[in-house]
Scaffold this active site. Structure first.
Site, PDB file in Angstrom:
ATOM      1  N   LYS A  73     -10.497  -3.725  -9.964  1.00  0.00           N
ATOM      2  CA  LYS A  73      -9.125  -3.160  -9.808  1.00  0.00           C
ATOM      3  C   LYS A  73      -8.185  -4.451  -9.450  1.00  0.00           C
ATOM      4  O   LYS A  73      -6.993  -4.475  -9.981  1.00  0.00           O
ATOM      5  CB  LYS A  73      -8.890  -2.098  -8.687  1.00  0.00           C
ATOM      6  CG  LYS A  73      -9.324  -0.806  -9.359  1.00  0.00           C
ATOM      7  CD  LYS A  73      -9.137   0.242  -8.200  1.00  0.00           C
ATOM      8  CE  LYS A  73      -9.754   1.673  -8.911  1.00  0.00           C
ATOM      9  NZ  LYS A  73      -9.396   2.751  -8.125  1.00  0.00           N
ATOM     10  N   ASP A 110      -3.233   5.896  -8.975  1.00  0.00           N
ATOM     11  CA  ASP A 110      -4.003   6.378  -8.002  1.00  0.00           C
ATOM     12  C   ASP A 110      -3.243   7.282  -7.009  1.00  0.00           C
ATOM     13  O   ASP A 110      -3.276   8.394  -6.453  1.00  0.00           O
ATOM     14  CB  ASP A 110      -4.978   5.355  -7.207  1.00  0.00           C
ATOM     15  CG  ASP A 110      -6.232   4.854  -8.113  1.00  0.00           C
ATOM     16  OD1 ASP A 110      -6.497   5.773  -8.906  1.00  0.00           O
ATOM     17  OD2 ASP A 110      -6.468   3.862  -7.753  1.00  0.00           O
TER      18      ASP A 110
END
Ligand code: ATR
Length: 279
Positions: A73, A110
């Site tokens: 990420k 997220d």
């Protein structure tokens, strides 16, 4: 190499990712939509030192979008040529959209996935939030949580300096009071307690007092699994009735990514119910 699908989830390891099931279920909700005729979604295992190369090959074969998971990420964040504000705040990217010319837009869904899942249970406005942990998972959800106008945000972490660094990063641009603490020195009670530590992975509990959970508090664990997580067991023993694991966040972040790629907003609830049945 065999032909890759239009969309992938890239990680290492990746075999256990539920994302292909989730995105197939979303796509099935729009089976009459011509825009989705070429939508296919699969797993892509990238070598630990080969994320950028894998992504390049994927684009060369017609790849349009990717979800990014552990441990890539931060690398995706560095590689993206454009970033959404929420990806900038998170310092990490979990969703990429191909812009052409080997350029990618980086987003982070997220936090939006977490917030959407919490809002299915309680409102966040005016609540006292306790965020446990100060790593990448915690940082990724702070901006979307603050945007919900809570009463306050307290970040507690084993290593206080990491909580202080997040406070220094987010406080200057937020009117919401952000406090920091270690677990054992926490003072007061909270309405929404979110576990963003990876302590559950090792089966460990956090050294927080049962008194941090206010009456009617909601305990949220970003982790999920077949068994009750150690944090949710801790919350149950402290008398917390509302306890939620992170499976809904997983489906929620996927829904946000799907909407970014296709312009279509899927219904999360039936897909979450389907996953719960499979567990
Ligand atoms: P992630 O991307 O999952 O957030 P990370 O950036 O490595 O991973 O952060 C892990 C978080 O879990 C940190 O807040 C870490 O605490 P430290 O900053 O003190 O290292 C926390 N953590 C991991 N194991 C823990 C444990 N056994 N007890 C308490 N906190 C733990």
């Amino acid at each position: 190499m065999s032909q890759l699908p239009s969309h992938v989830v890239i990680g290492h390891p990746i075999a256990h990712s539920k994302s292909p099931i989730i995105h197939a279920a979303f796509a099935a909700q729009f089976s009459a939509e011509p825009a989705l005729a070429s939508f296919e979604y699969d797993r892509l295992l990238a070598p630990l030192d080969g994320f950028a190369t894998s992504l390049q090959q994927f684009a060369a074969q017609g790849g349009q979008g990717a979800n990014v998971t552990v441990p890539f990420k931060e690398e995706a964040f560095a590689l993206a040529s454009e970033l959404t504000p929420r990806a900038k705040a998170a310092g990490a990217v979990n969703t990429l959209q191909y812009l052409g010319g080997n350029r990618w837009l980086g987003d982070n869904t997220d936090g939006a996935g977490l917030v959407a899942d919490i809002l299915r249970h309680i409102s966040i406005r005016g609540r006292r939030i306790l965020l446990l942990g100060a790593g990448g998972a915690a940082r990724g959800v702070i901006l979307p949580l603050l945007e919900q106008q809570p009463h306050s945000l307290t970040i507690a972490n084993r290593t206080l300096a990491k909580a202080e660094a997040l406070q220094a990063h987010f406080q200057p641009t937020s009117a919401i009071a952000i406090a920091v603490s270690t677990f054992t020195e926490l003072v007061g009670e909270f309405d929404l307690i979110i576990n963003a530590t990876s302590a559950s992975l090792g089966g460990e509990r956090l050294p927080i007092a049962p008194t941090v959970f206010a009456p009617n508090a909601l305990a949220y664990d970003m982790m999920y699994g077949k068994e009750e997580t150690p944090f949710l067991a801790q919350a149950r023993e402290a008398g917390v009735a509302q306890r939620v694991d992170g499976l809904g966040m997983l489906v929620g972040q996927a829904a946000e990514a799907f909407a970014l790629w296709t312009g279509l907003r899927p219904d999360v609830a039936p897909v979450l119910a389907q996953l719960r049945k499979m567990a």
